[in-house]
Motif scaffolding. Structure first.
Motif, PDB file in Angstrom:
ATOM      1  N   ASP A  61      33.727  -7.146  16.406  1.00  0.00           N
ATOM      2  CA  ASP A  61      34.860  -6.392  16.095  1.00  0.00           C
ATOM      3  C   ASP A  61      35.896  -6.326  16.925  1.00  0.00           C
ATOM      4  O   ASP A  61      37.009  -5.453  16.747  1.00  0.00           O
ATOM      5  N   PHE A  62      36.054  -7.288  17.904  1.00  0.00           N
ATOM      6  CA  PHE A  62      37.311  -7.240  18.512  1.00  0.00           C
ATOM      7  C   PHE A  62      38.469  -7.715  17.974  1.00  0.00           C
ATOM      8  O   PHE A  62      38.464  -8.665  17.039  1.00  0.00           O
ATOM      9  N   GLU A  63      39.719  -7.148  18.032  1.00  0.00           N
ATOM     10  CA  GLU A  63      40.997  -7.465  17.273  1.00  0.00           C
ATOM     11  C   GLU A  63      42.029  -7.582  18.343  1.00  0.00           C
ATOM     12  O   GLU A  63      41.932  -6.895  19.349  1.00  0.00           O
ATOM     13  N   PHE A  64      42.500  -8.713  18.255  1.00  0.00           N
ATOM     14  CA  PHE A  64      43.836  -9.176  19.276  1.00  0.00           C
ATOM     15  C   PHE A  64      44.542  -8.229  19.279  1.00  0.00           C
ATOM     16  O   PHE A  64      45.410  -8.028  20.264  1.00  0.00           O
ATOM     17  N   GLU A  65      45.337  -7.375  18.188  1.00  0.00           N
ATOM     18  CA  GLU A  65      46.009  -6.466  18.018  1.00  0.00           C
ATOM     19  C   GLU A  65      45.830  -5.253  19.049  1.00  0.00           C
ATOM     20  O   GLU A  65      46.749  -4.426  19.384  1.00  0.00           O
ATOM     21  N   ASP A  66      44.479  -5.294  19.289  1.00  0.00           N
ATOM     22  CA  ASP A  66      44.250  -3.904  20.484  1.00  0.00           C
ATOM     23  C   ASP A  66      44.733  -4.464  21.720  1.00  0.00           C
ATOM     24  O   ASP A  66      44.741  -3.536  22.552  1.00  0.00           O
ATOM     25  N   LEU A  67      44.771  -5.501  22.081  1.00  0.00           N
ATOM     26  CA  LEU A  67      45.668  -5.793  23.208  1.00  0.00           C
ATOM     27  C   LEU A  67      47.075  -5.507  23.671  1.00  0.00           C
ATOM     28  O   LEU A  67      47.373  -4.968  24.736  1.00  0.00           O
ATOM     29  N   ASN A  68      47.692  -4.901  22.360  1.00  0.00           N
ATOM     30  CA  ASN A  68      48.856  -4.239  22.747  1.00  0.00           C
ATOM     31  C   ASN A  68      48.704  -2.810  23.372  1.00  0.00           C
ATOM     32  O   ASN A  68      47.952  -2.387  22.665  1.00  0.00           O
ATOM     33  N   PRO A  69      49.326  -2.513  24.548  1.00  0.00           N
ATOM     34  CA  PRO A  69      49.324  -1.319  24.964  1.00  0.00           C
ATOM     35  C   PRO A  69      49.316  -0.030  24.105  1.00  0.00           C
ATOM     36  O   PRO A  69      48.465   0.812  24.105  1.00  0.00           O
ATOM     37  N   LYS A  70      50.459  -0.259  23.281  1.00  0.00           N
ATOM     38  CA  LYS A  70      50.738   0.901  22.428  1.00  0.00           C
ATOM     39  C   LYS A  70      49.698   0.978  21.568  1.00  0.00           C
ATOM     40  O   LYS A  70      49.177   2.244  21.252  1.00  0.00           O
ATOM     41  N   THR A  71      49.201  -0.115  20.871  1.00  0.00           N
ATOM     42  CA  THR A  71      48.060   0.332  20.015  1.00  0.00           C
ATOM     43  C   THR A  71      46.683   0.695  20.589  1.00  0.00           C
ATOM     44  O   THR A  71      45.911   1.239  20.124  1.00  0.00           O
ATOM     45  N   PHE A  72      46.489   0.165  21.819  1.00  0.00           N
ATOM     46  CA  PHE A  72      45.051   0.473  22.695  1.00  0.00           C
ATOM     47  C   PHE A  72      45.402   1.818  22.923  1.00  0.00           C
ATOM     48  O   PHE A  72      44.373   2.597  22.529  1.00  0.00           O
ATOM     49  N   ILE A  73      46.413   2.555  23.270  1.00  0.00           N
ATOM     50  CA  ILE A  73      46.534   3.819  23.814  1.00  0.00           C
ATOM     51  C   ILE A  73      46.322   4.715  22.437  1.00  0.00           C
ATOM     52  O   ILE A  73      45.603   5.706  22.303  1.00  0.00           O
ATOM     53  N   ARG A  74      47.097   4.391  21.290  1.00  0.00           N
ATOM     54  CA  ARG A  74      46.806   5.123  20.163  1.00  0.00           C
ATOM     55  C   ARG A  74      45.542   5.153  19.326  1.00  0.00           C
ATOM     56  O   ARG A  74      44.744   6.099  19.264  1.00  0.00           O
ATOM     57  N   LYS A  75      44.820   3.945  19.936  1.00  0.00           N
ATOM     58  CA  LYS A  75      43.430   3.811  19.160  1.00  0.00           C
ATOM     59  C   LYS A  75      42.473   4.785  20.257  1.00  0.00           C
ATOM     60  O   LYS A  75      41.633   5.367  19.634  1.00  0.00           O
ATOM     61  N   GLN A  76      42.733   4.889  21.328  1.00  0.00           N
ATOM     62  CA  GLN A  76      41.881   5.522  22.243  1.00  0.00           C
ATOM     63  C   GLN A  76      41.840   7.019  21.978  1.00  0.00           C
ATOM     64  O   GLN A  76      41.077   7.792  22.082  1.00  0.00           O
TER      65      GLN A  76
END
Length: 149
Positions: A61-76
């Motif tokens: 379920d790994f998404e490369f878009e999650d490597l973007n810091p803004k997306t990662f923080i929002r998801k967390q």
């Protein structure tokens, strides 16, 4: 991808393309650019698939878009259950009102006068740091000099 390009910018790009490539070569250039974009997308998709297959099933379920810091923080911040629980239990307005009431009550009702301190403090004790120092007498205050500031 180009959501922030307005009509004037688009017209400017088209006019520049016609001036640079000419009306005869412009359709061929557009075909070449669109083919190159398709090849880059397919290369990118195959690279993503290769990386996912190399990582193994635990990263399915790994998404490369999650490597973007803004997306990662929002998801967390949105998916973390502990943070949701803390956010639901914390009432900022109530906390601010409590602090405001505590500050206003100290200013409105001054504390009763403390007994005079002994001339020699007891061993191991220092001055009371929580007590406000007494204001100096008016003649002991230094005069205000507007030119010095």
């Amino acid at each position: 991808m180009f959501n922030d390009i307005g009509a004037l910018e688009l017209v400017t790009i088209v006019v520049l393309a016609i001036l640079i490539f000419g009306p005869d070569k412009l359709p061929k250039v557009i075909q070449d650019v669109s083919g190159m974009i398709r090849k880059l997308r397919s290369f990118s998709d195959s690279a993503k698939q290769d990386i996912r297959s190399e990582l193994g099933p635990e990263f399915k379920d790994f998404e490369f878009e999650d490597l973007n810091p803004k997306t990662f923080i929002r998801k967390q911040l949105t998916e973390n259950e502990d943070l949701k629980e803390i956010r639901s239990s914390f009432d900022l307005r109530k906390e601010l009102n409590d602090v405001t009431d505590a500050v206003n009550s100290k200013e409105a009702a001054p504390a009763p006068a403390a007994p005079a301190a002994p001339a020699t403090p007891a061993a191991g004790t220092g001055p009371d740091l929580l007590k406000k120092p007494s204001a100096p007498a008016p003649e002991a205050r230094t005069p205000f000099d507007a030119d010095a500031t």
